[in-house]
Design an enzyme around this catalytic site. Structure first.
Site, PDB file in Angstrom:
ATOM      1  N   CYS A 123      62.561  51.518  71.024  1.00 31.50           N
ATOM      2  CA  CYS A 123      63.712  51.877  70.188  1.00 31.50           C
ATOM      3  C   CYS A 123      64.129  53.313  70.514  1.00 31.50           C
ATOM      4  CB  CYS A 123      63.355  51.676  68.722  1.00 31.50           C
ATOM      5  SG  CYS A 123      64.729  51.852  67.580  1.00 31.50           S
ATOM      6  N   ASP A 183      70.486  41.908  71.300  1.00 33.25           N
ATOM      7  CA  ASP A 183      70.540  43.291  70.819  1.00 33.25           C
ATOM      8  C   ASP A 183      71.963  43.825  70.910  1.00 33.25           C
ATOM      9  OD1 ASP A 183      69.733  45.778  69.913  1.00 33.25           O
ATOM     10  OD2 ASP A 183      68.145  46.029  71.415  1.00 33.25           O
ATOM     11  N   HIS A 215      66.697  43.441  68.915  1.00 31.17           N
ATOM     12  CA  HIS A 215      66.032  44.733  68.879  1.00 31.17           C
ATOM     13  C   HIS A 215      64.671  44.597  68.194  1.00 31.17           C
ATOM     14  CE1 HIS A 215      66.661  49.004  69.631  1.00 31.17           C
ATOM     15  NE2 HIS A 215      65.999  49.256  68.511  1.00 31.17           N
TER      16      HIS A 215
END
Length: 247
Positions: A123, A183, A215
């Protein structure tokens, strides 16, 4: 798999000479080995990230995760520390590079280090892994769905981050990218744009995008977890580090 390891908190020298907290895990045997710096996600220096660090040690690497929020909230819970860091706009890029550089130096200074160090991040840590690979001399980098390597964040985004595509020319090592087809940050189009620029620059990279994954698909403690993608992804991460960080 290494079935015996040592893991625990250490103190390292980070950016500006500051002493910061870090979590170090390493196998107990004395074989020469490469090291991996784990860059934690925005939720912080939490148990999930420490588990990732131990997992890399089980693969035979020395692994260390610096607590990037050591200055903002020393001794605070991961949730409170993350909230404090988020309110401040996140970790400044230059300080991040210094902290990861200090963690890499710590790994290289271990008695059985073979001198090779890689980095992995998830991330926000994925973006930061790309950043440090462009700023520091490293041997391998893994970007797990790092947002805003390409593209600007939305106006409502709480972190003060800028895209990094213009720094791709200084990428110092091979890059493995792990992404989800569902994502949005990064989107498949952004991943394609990054791959195209790295190809143009002649930078070695290997990207994998998993269908039915968005994600955070590596995160076992979140609804975003996708076991098939994560299992295959971990295998690719291990093989990549074996190739790039082997003795």
């Amino acid at each position: 798999m290494q079935d015996a390891m040592q893991a625990g908190t250490v103190r390292i020298t980070g950016a500006g000479g500051d002493e910061i907290e870090a979590y170090l895990a390493q196998p107990l045997d004395a074989a020469p080995r490469g090291g991996v710096v784990v860059i934690h996600h925005m939720p912080g220096y939490d148990e999930a990230t420490k588990e990732i660090t131990r997992r890399l040690a089980s693969y035979g690497f020395a692994a260390i995760c610096p607590n990037l929020y050591s200055r903002e909230a020393p001794g605070a819970s991961p949730d409170d520390a993350a909230a404090t860091a988020r309110a401040a706009g996140g970790v400044p890029d230059d300080r991040l590079v210094g902290d990861v550089g200090g963690a890499a130096d710590h790994l290289r200074g271990l008695p059985n280090s073979n001198g090779k160090v890689g980095v992995i991040g998830y991330c926000s840590g994925g973006r930061q892994a790309f950043l440090v690979a462009c700023r520091l001399p490293l041997d391998a980098a893994v970007d797990c769905y790092g947002a805003f390597v390409v593209g600007n964040p939305p106006e409502s985004f709480p972190l003060a981050v800028t895209p990094l595509l213009d720094q791709a020319g200084t990428l110092s090592c091979p890059l493995l990218g792990m992404f989800g087809a569902e994502d949005q940050y990064p989107s498949p189009a952004q991943v394609e744009e990054l791959a195209g620029e790295l190809t143009r620059l002649g930078k070695p990279h290997e990207f994998h995008t998993y269908p039915d994954a968005g994600h955070g698909f590596f995160a076992v403690d979140r609804p975003s977890y996708r076991p098939l993608a994560a299992t295959e992804g971990w295998q690719r991460v291990r093989e990549f580090f074996d190739r790039q960080l082997g003795a």
